[in-house]
Design a protein around this motif. Sequence first.
Motif, short mmCIF file in Angstrom:
data_model
loop_
_atom_site.label_atom_id
_atom_site.label_comp_id
_atom_site.label_asym_id
_atom_site.label_seq_id
_atom_site.Cartn_x
_atom_site.Cartn_y
_atom_site.Cartn_z
N ALA A 1 5.70 10.26 -0.31
CA ALA A 1 4.87 8.50 -0.16
C ALA A 1 4.96 8.46 1.32
O ALA A 1 6.41 7.76 1.22
N SER A 2 3.97 7.50 1.39
CA SER A 2 3.87 6.55 3.21
C SER A 2 4.32 5.39 1.47
O SER A 2 3.82 4.88 0.56
N TYR B 1 -1.91 3.38 -7.49
CA TYR B 1 -2.12 4.39 -6.26
C TYR B 1 -2.08 6.08 -7.02
O TYR B 1 -0.90 6.22 -7.19
N TRP B 2 -2.67 6.79 -6.63
CA TRP B 2 -3.26 8.25 -6.69
C TRP B 2 -3.49 9.25 -5.48
O TRP B 2 -3.89 8.58 -4.57
N GLY B 3 -2.97 10.46 -5.74
CA GLY B 3 -3.20 11.50 -4.64
C GLY B 3 -4.19 12.09 -4.89
O GLY B 3 -5.18 12.30 -5.96
N GLN B 4 -4.55 12.53 -3.85
CA GLN B 4 -5.87 14.09 -4.05
C GLN B 4 -5.89 14.88 -5.12
O GLN B 4 -6.58 15.70 -5.64
N GLN C 1 0.66 -1.46 -0.07
CA GLN C 1 0.38 -0.10 0.11
C GLN C 1 1.28 0.94 -0.11
O GLN C 1 1.64 1.24 0.56
N VAL C 2 0.39 2.37 -0.49
CA VAL C 2 1.11 3.49 -0.56
C VAL C 2 0.26 4.68 -0.80
O VAL C 2 -0.29 5.33 -1.52
N GLN C 3 0.40 5.63 -0.20
CA GLN C 3 -0.02 7.04 -0.31
C GLN C 3 0.40 7.80 -0.57
O GLN C 3 1.79 7.97 0.30
#
Length: 123
Positions: free
Chosen positions: A24-25, A112-115, A1-3
């Motif tokens: 990124a986390s 994965y996408w950011g906001q 999982q990547v945020q």
Amino acid sequence: QVQLVESGGGLVQAGGSLRLSCAASGRTFSSYTMGWFRQGPGKERDFVAAVIASGVHTTYADSVKGRFTISRDNAKNTVYLQMNSLKPEDTAVYYCAAGSWPSARTPDNYRYWGQGTQVTVSS
């Protein structure tokens, strides 16, 4: 999982510059190709730039080539987009995303996408 969390957007006059960051986390950041996409009002999400996991290779949309530079710091889990000579048509919400190098220009390739962060360029 990547945020992913973007920052650095804002209002700038035509000809100005902005630097976007995407933090990124997760410990797997360095294994992903990172891309920047943008979506203007009433438009589809378009590819802007991508950098391979190692940072050695990059690719750009023709519309930003020579004006934008993508880079990454794997030690800081961060990817950047330096935007110079901004034009009103660069106005959009900018998204960073994590994916793989083959088909780096294709949104469906990114898991994965950011906001997103708003960039507005006034004339």
